[in-house]
Scaffold this motif. Structure first.
Motif, PDB file in Angstrom:
ATOM      1  N   GLN A 389       0.832  -1.197   0.000  1.00 61.22           N
ATOM      2  CA  GLN A 389       0.000   0.000   0.000  1.00 61.22           C
ATOM      3  C   GLN A 389       0.876   1.259   0.000  1.00 61.22           C
ATOM      4  O   GLN A 389       0.632   2.204  -0.751  1.00 61.22           O
ATOM      5  N   ALA A 390       1.905   1.255   0.813  1.00 60.02           N
ATOM      6  CA  ALA A 390       2.807   2.402   0.914  1.00 60.02           C
ATOM      7  C   ALA A 390       3.951   2.325  -0.081  1.00 60.02           C
ATOM      8  O   ALA A 390       4.538   3.354  -0.445  1.00 60.02           O
ATOM      9  N   ASP A 391       4.281   1.117  -0.546  1.00 57.84           N
ATOM     10  CA  ASP A 391       5.490   0.892  -1.353  1.00 57.84           C
ATOM     11  C   ASP A 391       5.176  -0.107  -2.470  1.00 57.84           C
ATOM     12  O   ASP A 391       5.662  -1.226  -2.471  1.00 57.84           O
ATOM     13  N   PRO A 392       4.352   0.284  -3.467  1.00 55.70           N
ATOM     14  CA  PRO A 392       3.916  -0.676  -4.491  1.00 55.70           C
ATOM     15  C   PRO A 392       5.046  -1.199  -5.374  1.00 55.70           C
ATOM     16  O   PRO A 392       4.883  -2.248  -6.013  1.00 55.70           O
ATOM     17  N   TYR A 393       6.177  -0.501  -5.415  1.00 56.91           N
ATOM     18  CA  TYR A 393       7.277  -0.951  -6.268  1.00 56.91           C
ATOM     19  C   TYR A 393       8.370  -1.664  -5.473  1.00 56.91           C
ATOM     20  O   TYR A 393       9.438  -1.951  -5.999  1.00 56.91           O
ATOM     21  N   GLU A 394       8.078  -1.951  -4.212  1.00 50.15           N
ATOM     22  CA  GLU A 394       8.931  -2.794  -3.363  1.00 50.15           C
ATOM     23  C   GLU A 394      10.363  -2.277  -3.317  1.00 50.15           C
ATOM     24  O   GLU A 394      11.320  -2.987  -3.619  1.00 50.15           O
ATOM     25  N   LEU A 395      10.495  -1.048  -2.894  1.00 45.21           N
ATOM     26  CA  LEU A 395      11.804  -0.402  -2.800  1.00 45.21           C
ATOM     27  C   LEU A 395      12.329  -0.351  -1.375  1.00 45.21           C
ATOM     28  O   LEU A 395      13.511  -0.054  -1.165  1.00 45.21           O
ATOM     29  N   THR A 396      11.472  -0.641  -0.377  1.00 42.11           N
ATOM     30  CA  THR A 396      11.887  -0.604   1.023  1.00 42.11           C
ATOM     31  C   THR A 396      11.548  -1.926   1.695  1.00 42.11           C
ATOM     32  O   THR A 396      10.369  -2.221   1.934  1.00 42.11           O
ATOM     33  N   ASN A 397      12.562  -2.711   1.986  1.00 43.56           N
ATOM     34  CA  ASN A 397      12.369  -3.995   2.642  1.00 43.56           C
ATOM     35  C   ASN A 397      12.227  -3.770   4.147  1.00 43.56           C
ATOM     36  O   ASN A 397      13.135  -3.283   4.810  1.00 43.56           O
ATOM     37  N   LEU A 398      11.071  -4.150   4.705  1.00 43.54           N
ATOM     38  CA  LEU A 398      10.755  -3.883   6.107  1.00 43.54           C
ATOM     39  C   LEU A 398      11.063  -5.068   7.019  1.00 43.54           C
ATOM     40  O   LEU A 398      10.790  -4.996   8.216  1.00 43.54           O
ATOM     41  N   ILE A 399      11.630  -6.132   6.489  1.00 33.63           N
ATOM     42  CA  ILE A 399      11.849  -7.317   7.313  1.00 33.63           C
ATOM     43  C   ILE A 399      12.811  -7.000   8.452  1.00 33.63           C
ATOM     44  O   ILE A 399      13.829  -6.319   8.267  1.00 33.63           O
ATOM     45  N   SER A 403       9.000  -2.135  14.206  1.00 36.45           N
ATOM     46  CA  SER A 403       7.687  -1.552  13.924  1.00 36.45           C
ATOM     47  C   SER A 403       6.795  -2.489  13.118  1.00 36.45           C
ATOM     48  O   SER A 403       5.565  -2.331  13.126  1.00 36.45           O
ATOM     49  N   HIS A 404       7.381  -3.460  12.426  1.00 35.19           N
ATOM     50  CA  HIS A 404       6.616  -4.351  11.563  1.00 35.19           C
ATOM     51  C   HIS A 404       6.730  -5.815  11.987  1.00 35.19           C
ATOM     52  O   HIS A 404       6.420  -6.713  11.205  1.00 35.19           O
ATOM     53  N   ARG A 405       7.149  -6.048  13.235  1.00 33.67           N
ATOM     54  CA  ARG A 405       7.287  -7.419  13.708  1.00 33.67           C
ATOM     55  C   ARG A 405       5.930  -8.126  13.727  1.00 33.67           C
ATOM     56  O   ARG A 405       5.822  -9.307  13.346  1.00 33.67           O
ATOM     57  N   ARG A 435      15.760  -4.997  13.660  1.00 36.77           N
ATOM     58  CA  ARG A 435      16.309  -3.691  13.286  1.00 36.77           C
ATOM     59  C   ARG A 435      15.377  -2.604  13.808  1.00 36.77           C
ATOM     60  O   ARG A 435      14.160  -2.776  13.838  1.00 36.77           O
ATOM     61  N   ARG A 436      15.957  -1.499  14.196  1.00 38.39           N
ATOM     62  CA  ARG A 436      15.156  -0.360  14.630  1.00 38.39           C
ATOM     63  C   ARG A 436      15.171   0.676  13.518  1.00 38.39           C
ATOM     64  O   ARG A 436      16.227   1.147  13.112  1.00 38.39           O
ATOM     65  N   ARG A 441       6.863   4.421  12.156  1.00 36.84           N
ATOM     66  CA  ARG A 441       5.750   4.217  13.073  1.00 36.84           C
ATOM     67  C   ARG A 441       5.488   2.740  13.270  1.00 36.84           C
ATOM     68  O   ARG A 441       5.924   1.911  12.476  1.00 36.84           O
ATOM     69  N   ARG A 442       4.761   2.400  14.318  1.00 35.50           N
ATOM     70  CA  ARG A 442       4.371   1.019  14.560  1.00 35.50           C
ATOM     71  C   ARG A 442       3.072   0.727  13.817  1.00 35.50           C
ATOM     72  O   ARG A 442       2.139   1.510  13.835  1.00 35.50           O
ATOM     73  N   VAL A 443       3.016  -0.405  13.158  1.00 35.57           N
ATOM     74  CA  VAL A 443       1.829  -0.802  12.417  1.00 35.57           C
ATOM     75  C   VAL A 443       0.786  -1.332  13.398  1.00 35.57           C
ATOM     76  O   VAL A 443       1.088  -2.150  14.260  1.00 35.57           O
ATOM     77  N   SER A 444      -0.460  -0.855  13.236  1.00 32.27           N
ATOM     78  CA  SER A 444      -1.517  -1.293  14.141  1.00 32.27           C
ATOM     79  C   SER A 444      -1.933  -2.719  13.833  1.00 32.27           C
ATOM     80  O   SER A 444      -1.671  -3.252  12.748  1.00 32.27           O
ATOM     81  N   GLU A 445      -2.601  -3.354  14.800  1.00 36.00           N
ATOM     82  CA  GLU A 445      -3.066  -4.731  14.605  1.00 36.00           C
ATOM     83  C   GLU A 445      -4.033  -4.828  13.438  1.00 36.00           C
ATOM     84  O   GLU A 445      -4.007  -5.783  12.666  1.00 36.00           O
ATOM     85  N   ALA A 446      -4.901  -3.806  13.300  1.00 35.61           N
ATOM     86  CA  ALA A 446      -5.864  -3.816  12.179  1.00 35.61           C
ATOM     87  C   ALA A 446      -5.135  -3.785  10.844  1.00 35.61           C
ATOM     88  O   ALA A 446      -5.536  -4.454   9.883  1.00 35.61           O
ATOM     89  N   GLU A 447      -4.068  -3.014  10.766  1.00 30.90           N
ATOM     90  CA  GLU A 447      -3.300  -2.926   9.526  1.00 30.90           C
ATOM     91  C   GLU A 447      -2.582  -4.234   9.230  1.00 30.90           C
ATOM     92  O   GLU A 447      -2.425  -4.624   8.065  1.00 30.90           O
TER      93      GLU A 447
END
Length: 450
Positions: A389-399, A403-405, A435-436, A441-447
């Protein structure tokens, strides 16, 4: 008016290594695909369509059998479809159809392909690895008797001519034709994308997708030729549609357009596919004909493994219980509102990997030992997490981001369920190193569940 007493003809127009965003229906501004775009507008457009194995042989095994590559055993290239495998041809043969295959097969281990390795197709004008027997202006295939046949013209045109001859010859009876191109795949022996001469320089430097703009790869060298190949394929699609119409078969014929996988132009690894990214796994797919006309744009996520049961269902042929995909026909007929909200992808050759994609999230893992020549692994480690949704071209790996655990954990649970559903052995997934992310931001449970 369609003949209601007649079984519909079925034509599969199958391209090789074609990105979804080569089409106008997906926003390409170059006008490459007016015929595909017309199919998408007037028929059924599977907007979110994905391969379940981004490499030639395994993807083709999925389409022919409705089974995952780990089920058929064709989990990488150069593994022939096991003798005794039931393919689309067998089911259509049993239903009284004349079946034909023209073009690239890539499910045998030799050229020419013996009759026992042709998956049950009765008419045969094909080669196993077409890129190794032919070139853009040197189309060479083999016939039913394994005689070498050189077809005149640009390769995509030559195969299209052969398909039109088949359609005209078999028009008095129901037929199933699988027309399989090499284009827009590169010509292996010189790593080139040879378009027709008239388009050789027509699209160079005209438009580059955002992921390739950011990541480069070798797209500056090859994208113009690639687009020229796509343009000629679309013209071939128009010729097939025109032939069907001129023979009075349009209302009795299903035409499906799709591709085996995409192309990332050496941005994600050292070659063109075999990755979890949209550029590898997302493909253009549209269908016209009985049961598909005026069905509009389908936004549910559909996998290559769903196409075999869909075609059988649309032709009134019972879908075998062993098929691991699902027909989309109940979805189109609004008979069932239930449809899974993710697609599952197996990755081979570049390494053993698995991925799952929802409408918002992409999560992928890879084997920890770096093994490549095995169908699956016992232990994987997390490699990629993307918020599409935020990164449709997959340029930022959040693994690994704290915040995305929660998002990674939720996707891990989904992936393990899909591994089990595909019949694979249970696996363990090792979390990525934490990684920090500064300012993240922290992703909400709903997201996370979105």
């Amino acid at each position: 008016m369609a003949d209601q007493s007649r079984q519909p003809n079925v034509i599969v127009f199958f391209t090789d290594q074609q990105r979804w965003d080569t089409t106008g229906a997906h926003g390409n501004p170059l006008g490459l695909t007016p015929n595909f775009d017309r199919m998408a507008a007037g028929g059924t457009h599977l907007y979110h369509s994905f391969t379940c194995q981004p490499v030639c042989g395994p993807a083709r095994s999925v389409f022919q059998t409705g089974l995952y590559p780990t089920t058929t055993g064709c989990y990488r290239n150069k593994i022939p479809l096991p003798e005794g495998s039931r393919t689309l041809a067998h089911y259509f043969n049993d239903a009284g159809y004349q079946t034909g295959y023209i073009g690239k097969w890539h499910l045998a281990d030799e050229n020419p392909v013996p009759e026992s390795g042709r998956g049950g197709y009765r008419y045969w004008l094909a080669a196993n690895a077409l890129e190794r027997t032919s070139d853009s202006y040197d189309a060479v295939v083999f016939d039913n008797d394994n005689a070498r046949v050189k077809l005149p013209g640009y390769r995509a045109d030559a195969l299209t001519d052969a398909a039109i001859r088949f359609i005209d010859r078999e028009k008095e009876q129901p037929f199933f034709l699988f027309l399989s191109f090499l284009e827009p795949h590169h010509q292996n022996h010189r790593d080139d994308y040879p378009s027709p001469d008239v388009y050789r320089d027509a699209f160079t430097g005209r438009w580059t997708p955002p992921d390739l703009t950011a990541l480069g790869g070798n797209s500056a060298q090859h994208l113009g030729g690639y687009y020229g190949m796509v343009k000629r394929l679309d013209e071939a699609l128009g010729r097939v549609c025109d032939a069907v119409k001129s023979l009075g078969l349009a209302e009795d014929t299903i035409i499906l357009f799709t591709s085996d996988h995409g192309c990332h132009f050496k941005t994600r690894n050292g070659e063109y596919k075999r990755s979890c990214h949209e550029s590898s796994i997302r493909v253009p797919t549209a269908v016209v004909g009985p049961g598909f006309d005026s069905r509009g744009q389908v936004r549910e996520l559909v996998s290559l493994i769903d196409l075999a049961p869909t075609l059988l269902d649309a032709a009134g042929i019972e879908v075998p219980e062993q098929m691991q995909g699902r027909s989309i026909m109940p979805l189109l007929r609004r008979e069932s509102g239930e449809w899974r909200d993710d697609v599952y992808v197996q990755i081979s050759e570049e390494g053993i990997g698995r991925a799952i994609r929802t409408k918002r999230w992409k999560y992928a893992v890879a084997s920890v030992d770096g093994a490549k020549d095995a169908p699956s692994a016992d232990v994987y480690e997390e490699r990629f997490l993307y918020d599409l949704q935020a990164d449709p071209y997959e340029l930022t790996n959040l693994i690994g981001y704290e915040s995305h655990r929660d998002a990674a954990t939720a996707m891990k649970e989904r992936l393990l369920r899909r591994i089990a559903e595909a019949g694979e052995a249970p696996a363990t997934i090792i979390p990525a190193e934490s990684r920090r992310a500064s300012g993240q931001r922290r992703v909400s449970e709903a997201e996370v569940r979105a």
